[in-house]
Motif scaffolding. Structure first.
Motif, short mmCIF file in Angstrom:
data_model
loop_
_atom_site.label_atom_id
_atom_site.label_comp_id
_atom_site.label_asym_id
_atom_site.label_seq_id
_atom_site.Cartn_x
_atom_site.Cartn_y
_atom_site.Cartn_z
N LYS A 126 26.79 42.76 28.02
CA LYS A 126 25.92 41.64 28.38
C LYS A 126 26.38 40.47 27.53
CE LYS A 126 22.05 44.66 29.38
NZ LYS A 126 20.68 45.05 29.04
N LEU A 127 27.18 39.60 28.12
CA LEU A 127 27.76 38.48 27.39
C LEU A 127 27.05 37.18 27.76
CD1 LEU A 127 31.55 39.22 28.03
CD2 LEU A 127 30.06 40.20 26.28
N ARG A 128 26.80 36.35 26.77
CA ARG A 128 26.29 35.00 26.98
C ARG A 128 26.91 34.13 25.89
NH1 ARG A 128 22.73 32.26 29.88
NH2 ARG A 128 21.72 34.10 30.72
N ASP A 129 27.45 32.98 26.30
CA ASP A 129 28.08 32.07 25.34
C ASP A 129 27.21 30.84 25.16
OD1 ASP A 129 29.68 30.55 23.74
OD2 ASP A 129 31.40 30.51 25.08
N MET A 130 26.32 30.92 24.16
CA MET A 130 25.39 29.81 23.89
C MET A 130 26.11 28.58 23.34
SD MET A 130 22.45 31.06 24.81
CE MET A 130 21.14 30.18 23.99
N GLY A 131 27.30 28.76 22.77
CA GLY A 131 28.04 27.64 22.20
C GLY A 131 29.20 27.18 23.07
N PHE A 132 29.12 27.45 24.37
CA PHE A 132 30.25 27.17 25.26
C PHE A 132 30.65 25.70 25.30
CE2 PHE A 132 26.76 26.07 27.94
CZ PHE A 132 27.23 25.24 28.94
N MET A 133 29.71 24.80 25.05
CA MET A 133 30.02 23.36 25.11
C MET A 133 30.72 22.88 23.83
SD MET A 133 28.92 22.02 28.02
CE MET A 133 28.65 20.29 27.72
N HIS A 134 30.76 23.72 22.81
CA HIS A 134 31.30 23.32 21.52
C HIS A 134 32.66 23.93 21.21
CE1 HIS A 134 27.45 21.49 20.84
NE2 HIS A 134 26.87 22.63 21.15
N SER A 135 33.20 24.70 22.14
CA SER A 135 34.52 25.30 21.91
C SER A 135 35.61 24.28 22.23
CB SER A 135 34.70 26.58 22.73
OG SER A 135 34.56 26.29 24.10
N LEU A 136 36.71 24.38 21.49
CA LEU A 136 37.83 23.47 21.70
C LEU A 136 38.55 23.82 22.99
CD1 LEU A 136 39.36 23.36 18.13
CD2 LEU A 136 37.97 21.62 19.21
N ARG A 137 38.96 22.79 23.70
CA ARG A 137 39.76 22.99 24.90
C ARG A 137 40.66 21.79 25.07
NH1 ARG A 137 37.35 20.99 29.89
NH2 ARG A 137 35.67 19.63 29.31
N SER A 138 41.72 21.97 25.82
CA SER A 138 42.68 20.88 25.98
C SER A 138 42.12 19.82 26.93
CB SER A 138 44.01 21.42 26.50
OG SER A 138 43.85 21.96 27.79
N VAL A 139 42.65 18.63 26.81
CA VAL A 139 42.18 17.48 27.60
C VAL A 139 42.32 17.75 29.10
CG1 VAL A 139 42.58 15.04 28.10
CG2 VAL A 139 42.71 15.88 25.76
N GLY A 140 43.41 18.35 29.51
CA GLY A 140 43.66 18.58 30.93
C GLY A 140 43.06 19.86 31.47
N ASP A 141 42.20 20.53 30.70
CA ASP A 141 41.63 21.80 31.11
C ASP A 141 40.45 21.58 32.05
OD1 ASP A 141 40.81 24.39 31.44
OD2 ASP A 141 40.16 24.67 29.37
N ASN A 142 40.74 21.56 33.33
CA ASN A 142 39.69 21.39 34.33
C ASN A 142 39.61 22.60 35.25
OD1 ASN A 142 38.81 18.84 33.49
ND2 ASN A 142 40.55 17.88 34.52
N GLU A 143 40.08 23.75 34.76
CA GLU A 143 40.07 24.95 35.58
C GLU A 143 38.64 25.32 35.96
OE1 GLU A 143 41.64 29.58 35.52
OE2 GLU A 143 41.68 28.43 33.68
N GLU A 144 38.48 25.68 37.22
CA GLU A 144 37.17 26.10 37.69
C GLU A 144 36.74 27.37 36.95
OE1 GLU A 144 35.07 26.24 42.02
OE2 GLU A 144 37.04 27.13 41.88
N PHE A 145 35.52 27.42 36.52
CA PHE A 145 34.92 28.55 35.79
C PHE A 145 35.59 28.77 34.43
CE2 PHE A 145 34.82 29.66 40.41
CZ PHE A 145 33.53 29.23 40.63
#
Length: 177
Positions: A126-145
């Protein structure tokens, strides 16, 4: 020269495929999942797109498992990041609004077997990522889901892979003499 590069590329892909574990993903009543609702698509088409994308995520993870292993996954619920706002798009165009309070979650059970069919790991996750908006990602990362993929990949790398490595280390070594 081009044919040699193409042949090498095909051989490398084939070798990579041999290293991967076999994965089988089953979907248990996806029409009842918490949030797999489309903004502007038919429910069935969107659900099929989500399932296909998640099948790909599990396949990518299985590629990191030892050769000959088999991994059976049964997805029992998904709550996609964000929520549908039927008024935000105006003129009948709904939008998926992604905010911290709408974190992604997934529930699934899985069984991992080694090349001899012995059970290595069996569990319900049972996974839930409460901090998903705070993880680092690249500028061009617009992958769906992408938030769901990051959640699954993080769990896989931190939880499942170390257990597989421990299992492999605990196996008796076979002498070739």
């Amino acid at each position: 020269m081009r044919n040699i590069l193409l042949a090498c590329s095909i051989a490398a892909l084939a070798a990579g495929a041999v290293q991967a574990a076999e994965v089988k993903v089953q979907w248990q009543e996806p029409e009842k999942f918490t949030d797999i609702r489309p903004a502007n698509d038919s429910r069935k088409a969107y659900r099929e797109r989500v399932m296909k994308k998640f099948d790909g995520f599990f396949t990518e993870m299985a590629a990191k498992l030892p050769e000959g292993y088999s991994w059976q996954v049964t997805v029992t619920d998904i709550d996609l990041a964000g929520d549908i706002d039927y008024f935000a798009g105006g003129a009948g165009n709904a939008l998926r609004i992604v905010k911290d309070i709408y974190s992604p979650a997934i529930k699934f059970s899985h069984v991992l077997r080694d090349k001899h069919g012995e059970e290595v790991i069996s569990n319900e996750e049972k996974l839930r990522d409460m901090g998903f908006m705070h993880s680092l990602r690249s500028v061009g990362d617009n992958e769906e889901f992408r938030y769901e993929k990051q959640m699954l990949s993080s769990w896989f790398d931190k939880e499942l892979l170390p257990k597989v490595e421990q299992y492999a280390l605990a196996l008796p070594k076979v002498s070739t003499n």
